[in-house]
Design an enzyme around this catalytic site. Structure first.
Site, PDB file in Angstrom:
ATOM      1  CB  CYS A 112     -23.953 -46.362  76.325  1.00  0.00           C
ATOM      2  SG  CYS A 112     -23.793 -47.490  77.949  1.00  0.00           S
ATOM      3  CG  ASP A 139     -16.301 -80.555  64.350  1.00  0.00           C
ATOM      4  OD1 ASP A 139     -15.455 -81.210  64.178  1.00  0.00           O
ATOM      5  OD2 ASP A 139     -16.066 -79.152  64.508  1.00  0.00           O
ATOM      6  CG  ASP A 193     -16.406 -75.177  64.137  1.00  0.00           C
ATOM      7  OD1 ASP A 193     -16.230 -76.339  63.981  1.00  0.00           O
ATOM      8  OD2 ASP A 193     -15.707 -74.208  64.011  1.00  0.00           O
TER       9      ASP A 193
END
Lengths: 726, 52
Positions: free
Chosen positions: A44, A445, A625
């Site tokens: 890579c 949440d 978030d």
């Protein structure tokens, strides 16, 4: 850039643990930085570097595999946006990084300084230890004196350099009349050095040069571990922030869009926000019609209609049509920023939590000083010999000096943070682990936390095959999240789109087209002439009679169900508090078997609820978030936010969840409990060792050899104990 | 005794070389990319011709 495609950070802490910066041969002044989350091997590196160097205008490119980043030096006209597609063609995911936001991590000056001091302390202590061993094994008279003098010559400059962090901290504490851990350390070091020098000049038998140096070395090691843990978290957090390159399209006097940095925008600028873009400023819509996704700000999953005259605030996402916005508040005045500032103020309340180490130090420092003063006084009254009394007082201070305490906490938190980092959690705050261990209530949440915030089409399969094809064809005409959900459902079902003509999007309403000379529509209830239902829905009018409803629900985040179940099994109360409508919240609560839930909560309600729970004596963990959660995140005992959260929410939280998976939350609680247990255990070991060693020292039996043995044993024991956590 | 007069300076000197070497590596950013450096030796691009 969309918030959904955030790179998974390196899976092992070693990958980001090293001090950051550019390599010598690397571009000295990198102009561009790219985050490459998917690179992992030598092949890579070569491919990326070769690919980038082949681009005209690129002078040099160097990949940093540890940070999974490429630094590029290039001509001014080369932009990162041009390089991203090059890498994508080579098969690498690439994201532009905002270099300005990264600058702090470029050179880790503090860490480097600590490392150098550590090296000097190590070098000096090893040499002095060699000389000391000769003394202990029988060197006498002139030889012993010479060894002591050489030790002194090595020790003084070494401590002067290596001990600076302790001297500085102790001086700062003393100046404002406080005691901290560094005061007894400095006193012990200074007293050990002075008495040893005095002894040496009188050709005495005992000198504690080696003890002073090893003490410095062990404590510096603890300091360095502590620093590194936090540097890892900081650099990863900064990388998250740097991924959001703030750009905006400003309309110049001729009405042409020009790309500028958000920081350069001023009030009354006209800004073009394309579909998919995030509002850079607070403002008012001047032209265009569209729908806005406010889920990050309010928790509503349904898009809100916007047209000329509507007020918008920074952070909302434009969904369907281009909008021209007149800025009314920019930069630090925007509502987004002001909320973040409020959070920063609320956060300072957090620092009131004193860590276990500080609490231990508060008891410890005065105790040690009183003990050593008493030893001095006692021996002076007993022998009337100032030299003996001072020697014994110094021995007491050295033996009790908190090597074990200084190492106990950093070693445990480093091990625990490393383990959590592998699971994809980033500990930002130094006392977060200790607070997490005390949690007994968890507040979630909904949108973006337990759910992905992306809708999922529930009853696509109920449509007739012909309608499915039609719905797919119409959904292809729009980028609206509901359309995207229909496309996903159609692709999963293997449906091909019907052939339609004149496909066009009516901004804010839906898409329409003609199909076999019939007008077909997909969109809002009112627009297609249907009765709106209670659930989130889009309506398909296939031109034959009444329109059909397609309902949507939010898809669960991976690991959400497991996390809730594991937390409930661990006897924690789980709450769900959301700004979304009652139906959607009840639905989710039933699916996850959460008993306590509150719907349509305003940001204030959320933080009030958290505060109320805290007042009832519960320790609340808040997981959220959005901007609507930030106040609650700051009010909670400890808080977690996913990496996809808004910057303000990430700032307010103690722990950032890097991956998509929520399951590590339950495990983090367990690791945190284990970690605090280990810290306490280490304190007990240190106390036990003091209980044995202090009477020896007070009785005047602690020779330098005993001191060295006892000190090293306790330091190594607590370090090994911490490693058991891995 | 006389052996000490040169053995101690030698041991200090050798240790000092090690220390200076370590400080040099820290200062020249050699610990920035341990992972990448470990992999770069597998690169055969410069095997036949040394790096210009």
């Amino acid at each position: 850039m969309s918030t959904a495609v955030r790179p998974q950070l390196a899976a092992c802490p070693g990958c980001v643990a090293a001090p950051n910066g550019t390599i010598e041969q690397a571009p000295t002044e990198a102009r561009l930085a790219l985050s490459l989350p998917s690179i992992h091997c030598q092949a890579c590196i070569s491919t990326v570097e070769r690919g980038l160097n082949a681009v005209p205008g690129v002078r040099s490119a160097r990949v940093n595999l540890t940070l999974k980043r490429a630094l590029i030096e290039a001509d001014p006209e080369v932009r990162a946006l041009d390089l991203v597609p090059v890498l994508e063609r080579l098969g690498f995911e690439a994201h532009e990084l905002n270099l300005a936001a990264l600058n702090a991590t470029q050179t880790d000056q503090a860490g480097r300084e600590l490392l150098m001091r550590l090296a000097v302390a190590f070098f000096a202590s090893m040499n002095v230890m060699l000389l000391s061993i000769s003394v202990w094994s029988g060197a006498s008279d002139a030889t012993r004196d010479m060894f002591h003098w050489i030790s002194a010559a090595i020790t003084f400059p070494a401590i002067l350099f290596a001990g600076q962090p302790f001297f500085r901290n102790a001086w700062q504490a003393l100046r404002v009349g406080r005691l901290n851990m560094d005061v007894p350390i400095v006193l012990a070091i200074v007293l050990a050095l002075l008495t040893s020098l005095w002894e040496t000049s009188l050709s005495g038998e005992h000198a504690y040069f080696d003890a002073a140096l090893t003490l410095t070395f062990f404590l510096l090691a603890g300091r360095y571990l502590d620093h590194r843990t936090r540097a890892v978290a900081r650099s990863a957090a900064e990388e998250l922030a740097a991924l959001e390159v703030p750009r905006a399209l400003r309309l110049d006097s001729a009405g042409q869009p020009v790309e500028v940095a958000v920081a350069d925008l001023v009030i009354d600028d006209h800004i073009l926000v394309r579909p998919g873009g995030r509002m850079p400023v607070d403002g008012v819509v001047l032209e265009g019609q569209s729908e806005l996704d406010r889920s990050l700000l309010t928790g509503e999953t349904l898009p809100v209609f916007a047209e000329a005259g509507s007020l918008i605030s920074a952070g909302e996402v434009n969904l369907t049509g281009p909008l021209v916005v007149g800025a009314t508040a920019v930069g630090t005045q925007s509502s987004l920023h002001q909320l973040a500032d409020l959070v920063a103020i609320a956060e300072s309340g957090r620092s009131r939590y004193t860590s276990l180490a500080d609490r231990a130090a508060k008891l410890y420092a005065p105790g040690v000083h009183i003990l050593s003063a008493l030893a001095f006084l006692g021996w002076y009254l007993f022998t009337f010999d100032l030299r003996v009394a001072l020697n014994i007082a110094a021995a007491v201070l050295i033996i009790t000096c908190p090597c074990a305490l200084g190492l106990a906490v950093p070693a445990v938190t480093t091990a625990a943070s490393g383990r959590l980092f592998k699971k994809g959690m980033l500990i930002k705050h130094s006392t977060a682990l200790e607070r997490l261990a005390e949690v007994d209530t968890v507040v979630f949440d909904k949108t973006g936390t337990l759910t992905n915030g992306t809708p999922q089409c529930d009853d696509f399969a109920l449509l007739s095959p012909q309608d499915q094809q039609l719905a797919y064809a119409l959904a292809l005409g729009s980028d609206h999240p509901l359309s995207a959900a229909i496309c996903r459902a159609a692709e999963q079902a293997g449906v091909r789109p019907a052939v339609v003509t004149g496909l066009q999007e009516v901004t804010g309403f839906g898409t329409e087209a003609s199909y076999h000379d019939r007008q077909v529509r997909l969109g809002r209830a009112a627009w297609v002439g249907a009765e709106p239902g209670a659930k989130t829905a889009a309506y398909l009018d296939s031109g034959a009679g009444r329109a059909q409803a397609l309902t949507f629900s939010d898809s669960l985040r991976p690991g959400a169900a497991e996390a809730v179940e594991a937390l409930q099994k661990a006897n924690k109360n789980v709450w769900l508090i959301s700004g979304d409508t009652e139906g959607a919240v009840r639905d989710l609560a039933e699916r996850l078997k959460i008993q306590h839930w509150i719907a349509s909560a305003l940001p204030q309600d959320k933080s009030d609820c958290v505060a109320e729970l805290s007042e009832q004596g519960q320790r609340v963990l808040m997981v959220g978030d959005g901007l609507n959660d930030t106040a609650a995140l700051a009010a909670a005992h400890v808080s977690i936010s996913p990496a996809s959260a808004l910057d303000a929410a990430r700032v307010a939280s103690d722990i950032v969840l890097l991956g998509q998976d929520l399951a590590p939350i339950a495990e983090a609680c367990v690791v945190a409990q284990k970690a605090t247990y280990r810290i306490r255990e280490n304190f007990r070991i240190a106390t036990l060792y003091n209980v044995i060693a202090v009477p020896l020292a007070v009785a005047g039996l602690a020779t330098p050899l005993v001191a060295a043995l006892a000190m090293s044993t306790s330091s190594i024991t607590v370090s090994l104990n911490a490693l058991r956590l891995r | 005794m006389s052996v000490l007069s040169y053995l101690i300076p030698i041991s200090l000197f050798l240790g000092g070389i090690g220390l200076v070497g370590f400080l040099y590596t820290v200062r020249s950013n050699q610990y920035d990319d341990p992972e990448g450096d470990a992999r770069r030796i597998l690169n055969d691009e410069w095997d036949d011709h040394p790096k210009p």
